[in-house]
Design a protein around this motif. Structure first.
Motif, PDB file in Angstrom:
ATOM      1  N   MET A  51       0.839  -1.202   0.000  1.00 13.36           N
ATOM      2  CA  MET A  51       0.000   0.000   0.000  1.00 13.36           C
ATOM      3  C   MET A  51       0.875   1.254   0.000  1.00 13.36           C
ATOM      4  O   MET A  51       1.972   1.267   0.568  1.00 13.36           O
ATOM      5  N   ILE A  52       0.386   2.291  -0.660  1.00  7.43           N
ATOM      6  CA  ILE A  52       1.091   3.575  -0.679  1.00  7.43           C
ATOM      7  C   ILE A  52       0.130   4.664  -0.225  1.00  7.43           C
ATOM      8  O   ILE A  52      -1.089   4.501  -0.261  1.00  7.43           O
ATOM      9  N   LYS A  53       0.705   5.779   0.181  1.00  6.50           N
ATOM     10  CA  LYS A  53      -0.072   6.912   0.651  1.00  6.50           C
ATOM     11  C   LYS A  53      -0.324   7.869  -0.504  1.00  6.50           C
ATOM     12  O   LYS A  53       0.589   8.192  -1.270  1.00  6.50           O
ATOM     13  N   ALA A  54      -1.571   8.321  -0.639  1.00  4.68           N
ATOM     14  CA  ALA A  54      -1.935   9.250  -1.713  1.00  4.68           C
ATOM     15  C   ALA A  54      -2.944  10.257  -1.185  1.00  4.68           C
ATOM     16  O   ALA A  54      -3.733   9.946  -0.279  1.00  4.68           O
ATOM     17  N   LEU A  55      -2.917  11.461  -1.742  1.00  4.53           N
ATOM     18  CA  LEU A  55      -3.886  12.495  -1.378  1.00  4.53           C
ATOM     19  C   LEU A  55      -5.014  12.497  -2.397  1.00  4.53           C
ATOM     20  O   LEU A  55      -4.774  12.541  -3.606  1.00  4.53           O
ATOM     21  N   ARG A  56      -6.235  12.467  -1.910  1.00  4.13           N
ATOM     22  CA  ARG A  56      -7.410  12.511  -2.794  1.00  4.13           C
ATOM     23  C   ARG A  56      -8.213  13.773  -2.523  1.00  4.13           C
ATOM     24  O   ARG A  56      -8.356  14.204  -1.373  1.00  4.13           O
ATOM     25  N   ILE A  57      -8.738  14.348  -3.598  1.00 11.90           N
ATOM     26  CA  ILE A  57      -9.811  15.330  -3.466  1.00 11.90           C
ATOM     27  C   ILE A  57     -11.099  14.522  -3.363  1.00 11.90           C
ATOM     28  O   ILE A  57     -11.523  13.881  -4.328  1.00 11.90           O
ATOM     29  N   GLU A  58     -11.686  14.523  -2.173  1.00  8.54           N
ATOM     30  CA  GLU A  58     -12.858  13.673  -1.908  1.00  8.54           C
ATOM     31  C   GLU A  58     -14.152  14.315  -2.401  1.00  8.54           C
ATOM     32  O   GLU A  58     -15.025  13.643  -2.943  1.00  8.54           O
ATOM     33  N   ALA A  59     -14.259  15.598  -2.163  1.00  8.97           N
ATOM     34  CA  ALA A  59     -15.460  16.352  -2.515  1.00  8.97           C
ATOM     35  C   ALA A  59     -15.045  17.817  -2.573  1.00  8.97           C
ATOM     36  O   ALA A  59     -13.880  18.153  -2.324  1.00  8.97           O
ATOM     37  N   GLU A  60     -15.969  18.675  -2.921  1.00  6.34           N
ATOM     38  CA  GLU A  60     -15.645  20.093  -2.998  1.00  6.34           C
ATOM     39  C   GLU A  60     -15.047  20.585  -1.690  1.00  6.34           C
ATOM     40  O   GLU A  60     -15.630  20.398  -0.610  1.00  6.34           O
ATOM     41  N   ASN A  61     -13.840  21.164  -1.775  1.00  6.21           N
ATOM     42  CA  ASN A  61     -13.121  21.726  -0.620  1.00  6.21           C
ATOM     43  C   ASN A  61     -12.701  20.686   0.414  1.00  6.21           C
ATOM     44  O   ASN A  61     -12.436  21.046   1.568  1.00  6.21           O
ATOM     45  N   VAL A  62     -12.589  19.430   0.008  1.00  8.84           N
ATOM     46  CA  VAL A  62     -12.195  18.369   0.947  1.00  8.84           C
ATOM     47  C   VAL A  62     -11.063  17.546   0.347  1.00  8.84           C
ATOM     48  O   VAL A  62     -11.216  16.948  -0.732  1.00  8.84           O
ATOM     49  N   THR A  63      -9.899  17.514   1.020  1.00 11.12           N
ATOM     50  CA  THR A  63      -8.794  16.641   0.623  1.00 11.12           C
ATOM     51  C   THR A  63      -8.387  15.789   1.818  1.00 11.12           C
ATOM     52  O   THR A  63      -8.349  16.264   2.956  1.00 11.12           O
ATOM     53  N   ARG A  64      -8.078  14.510   1.540  1.00 14.10           N
ATOM     54  CA  ARG A  64      -7.673  13.595   2.610  1.00 14.10           C
ATOM     55  C   ARG A  64      -6.650  12.605   2.081  1.00 14.10           C
ATOM     56  O   ARG A  64      -6.703  12.195   0.913  1.00 14.10           O
ATOM     57  N   PHE A  65      -5.732  12.198   2.964  1.00  6.70           N
ATOM     58  CA  PHE A  65      -4.818  11.115   2.646  1.00  6.70           C
ATOM     59  C   PHE A  65      -5.545   9.778   2.722  1.00  6.70           C
ATOM     60  O   PHE A  65      -6.431   9.575   3.565  1.00  6.70           O
ATOM     61  N   HIS A  66      -5.165   8.866   1.824  1.00 10.46           N
ATOM     62  CA  HIS A  66      -5.695   7.505   1.821  1.00 10.46           C
ATOM     63  C   HIS A  66      -4.553   6.539   1.524  1.00 10.46           C
ATOM     64  O   HIS A  66      -3.550   6.907   0.910  1.00 10.46           O
ATOM     65  N   SER A  67      -4.729   5.306   1.939  1.00 12.89           N
ATOM     66  CA  SER A  67      -3.833   4.228   1.513  1.00 12.89           C
ATOM     67  C   SER A  67      -4.454   3.568   0.297  1.00 12.89           C
ATOM     68  O   SER A  67      -5.644   3.206   0.310  1.00 12.89           O
ATOM     69  N   VAL A  68      -3.670   3.452  -0.784  1.00 10.99           N
ATOM     70  CA  VAL A  68      -4.159   2.848  -2.017  1.00 10.99           C
ATOM     71  C   VAL A  68      -3.191   1.754  -2.447  1.00 10.99           C
ATOM     72  O   VAL A  68      -2.019   1.736  -2.055  1.00 10.99           O
ATOM     73  N   GLU A  69      -3.680   0.840  -3.257  1.00 16.11           N
ATOM     74  CA  GLU A  69      -2.843  -0.251  -3.745  1.00 16.11           C
ATOM     75  C   GLU A  69      -1.752   0.287  -4.672  1.00 16.11           C
ATOM     76  O   GLU A  69      -2.018   1.118  -5.540  1.00 16.11           O
ATOM     77  N   ALA A  70      -0.546  -0.198  -4.476  1.00 14.11           N
ATOM     78  CA  ALA A  70       0.539   0.134  -5.399  1.00 14.11           C
ATOM     79  C   ALA A  70       0.317  -0.619  -6.706  1.00 14.11           C
ATOM     80  O   ALA A  70       0.021  -1.818  -6.704  1.00 14.11           O
ATOM     81  N   ALA A  71       0.440   0.083  -7.824  1.00 12.22           N
ATOM     82  CA  ALA A  71       0.230  -0.544  -9.127  1.00 12.22           C
ATOM     83  C   ALA A  71       1.398  -1.463  -9.474  1.00 12.22           C
ATOM     84  O   ALA A  71       2.555  -1.149  -9.149  1.00 12.22           O
ATOM     85  N   PRO A  72       1.134  -2.576 -10.129  1.00  6.09           N
ATOM     86  CA  PRO A  72       2.234  -3.425 -10.603  1.00  6.09           C
ATOM     87  C   PRO A  72       2.961  -2.757 -11.771  1.00  6.09           C
ATOM     88  O   PRO A  72       2.407  -1.899 -12.449  1.00  6.09           O
ATOM     89  N   VAL A  73       4.192  -3.168 -11.992  1.00  7.16           N
ATOM     90  CA  VAL A  73       4.984  -2.643 -13.105  1.00  7.16           C
ATOM     91  C   VAL A  73       4.928  -3.644 -14.252  1.00  7.16           C
ATOM     92  O   VAL A  73       5.434  -4.763 -14.132  1.00  7.16           O
ATOM     93  N   GLY A  74       4.315  -3.254 -15.347  1.00  5.64           N
ATOM     94  CA  GLY A  74       4.194  -4.132 -16.497  1.00  5.64           C
ATOM     95  C   GLY A  74       5.285  -3.881 -17.512  1.00  5.64           C
ATOM     96  O   GLY A  74       6.139  -3.003 -17.344  1.00  5.64           O
ATOM     97  N   PRO A  75       5.272  -4.617 -18.605  1.00  6.21           N
ATOM     98  CA  PRO A  75       6.246  -4.397 -19.683  1.00  6.21           C
ATOM     99  C   PRO A  75       6.183  -2.958 -20.191  1.00  6.21           C
ATOM    100  O   PRO A  75       5.093  -2.404 -20.394  1.00  6.21           O
ATOM    101  N   GLY A  76       7.344  -2.354 -20.377  1.00  8.61           N
ATOM    102  CA  GLY A  76       7.405  -0.998 -20.887  1.00  8.61           C
ATOM    103  C   GLY A  76       7.114   0.076 -19.863  1.00  8.61           C
ATOM    104  O   GLY A  76       7.099   1.263 -20.208  1.00  8.61           O
ATOM    105  N   GLN A  77       6.921  -0.326 -18.609  1.00  9.19           N
ATOM    106  CA  GLN A  77       6.548   0.635 -17.576  1.00  9.19           C
ATOM    107  C   GLN A  77       7.677   0.841 -16.564  1.00  9.19           C
ATOM    108  O   GLN A  77       8.590   0.016 -16.442  1.00  9.19           O
ATOM    109  N   VAL A  78       7.560   1.948 -15.829  1.00  7.28           N
ATOM    110  CA  VAL A  78       8.561   2.315 -14.830  1.00  7.28           C
ATOM    111  C   VAL A  78       7.847   2.754 -13.556  1.00  7.28           C
ATOM    112  O   VAL A  78       6.860   3.493 -13.619  1.00  7.28           O
TER     113      VAL A  78
END
Length: 340
Positions: A1-28
């Motif tokens: 899991m990684i930490k990310a900031l989301r705009i949840e709703a108008e005038n609302v931002t919160r940190f969330h834990s989200v899944e780290a994306a896998p690295v596929g062919p051609g990706q970094v």
């Protein structure tokens, strides 16, 4: 899991834990170190961006460090290399893509707008969307994308040495226009309400500045040009009044480039389109050559580019960043910095 900031709703931002994306062919996989906030991010936060569906991770002005590369990626993309992110997609099939104008792809999905962006601990991207650069200071990597939008607009406007240019709006995009036009040898008059931004415009080469709140912009421009008008007028505000003002400011046989976009309808007296035989152009995003031109320019001017950064906020305090900018609109560029 990684930490990310989301705009949840108008005038609302919160940190969330989200899944780290896998690295596929051609990706970094990139460790995000700096993210500049764009006007589109602020509009999303204020509920004014029709292109965004919430919740959304904002951020498309990204500088970072490579963590790992997937199968088929060049060995040049080695862990530890610093990178600048090109945050747009291109389908390769629409008319713009077929013409080679991939910046205007009909189906583009910009990071932080039509898809989640980079205000997170890390992000996985195609290697082709990364520009390697170990020369620029890390903070300056996040300046490249917004300045590139202005550089692309100047390319669209065919600005040449000796041209007289008006830039309406000295936010970061307008500053990119100004810097690129000055670099091409044009004389630039910059228009903005903010004394801080007008002072910065002079610092980066504007010959004259105009306070749009207290001066007659058209009269000043006409006086400056001997009643000719400017060779190229750039709109980087996004208001109906500045859209129509560009038509007034452009000389006969001149050019108008719209970089901002108005959220309200614009009403024109169209006879001057014809009488002046104006070239009227839109400008969207940027091309690889625009990014590379900005990189070269920033490498040349060095620490002078620090003046473009108004505020640096630690990643741990990123929930405060958009509210801060909302109450400090004179800030040119707010950058979120993640120390590791």
């Amino acid at each position: 899991m990684i930490k990310a900031l989301r705009i949840e709703a108008e005038n609302v931002t919160r940190f969330h834990s989200v899944e780290a994306a896998p690295v596929g062919p051609g990706q970094v996989r990139v460790s995000v170190r700096h993210v500049g906030l764009c006007g589109s991010d602020l509009n999303t936060f204020k509920g004014l961006n029709p292109l965004v569906q919430l919740p959304r991770i904002p951020g498309h002005e990204i500088g970072g460090v490579i963590l790992e590369a997937g199968e088929g990626v060049s060995a040049d993309y080695a862990p530890g290399r610093r990178v600048i992110v090109m945050p747009y997609t291109n389908c390769g099939q629409c008319t713009s893509c077929r013409k080679g104008r991939v910046n205007a792809c009909r189906y583009n999905k910009t990071l932080g707008v039509q898809q989640d962006g980079g205000l997170a601990e890390e992000i996985v991207l195609p290697a082709e969307k990364l520009i390697l650069n170990d020369v620029l200071p890390p903070r300056h990597l996040a300046l490249v994308e917004p300045l590139s939008v202005g550089f692309h607009a100047v390319e669209r406007g065919r600005v040449a040495r000796g041209d007289r240019v008006a830039v309406l709006g000295c936010g970061m995009i307008g500053m990119g226009v100004l810097i690129a036009a000055v670099a091409r040898g044009a004389d630039v008059i910059a228009v903005d309400l903010s004394p801080e931004k007008r002072a910065l415009a002079k610092q980066f080469g504007a010959v004259e500045t105009i306070d749009a709140g207290s001066e007659d912009v058209t009269a000043r421009v006409m006086a400056w040009t001997g009643d000719d008008g400017v060779d190229v007028a750039f709109e980087a505000v996004g208001l109906p009044a500045t859209f129509t003002q560009c038509i007034d400011l452009a000389c006969f046989g001149g050019r108008v480039v719209y970089v901002g976009y108005s959220k309200a309808p614009v009403t024109y007296q169209t006879q001057f389109f014809n009488l002046k035989e104006l070239d009227i152009m839109g400008s969207r995003n940027a091309m690889m050559q625009d990014f590379l031109a900005v990189v070269s320019h920033l490498e040349t001017i060095g620490a002078s580019a620090d003046a473009l950064i108004s505020k640096v906020i630690p990643f741990s305090d990123a929930e405060t960043a958009l509210p801060y900018w909302d109450t400090h609109r004179n800030a040119l560029k707010v950058v979120i910095e993640r120390e590791v």
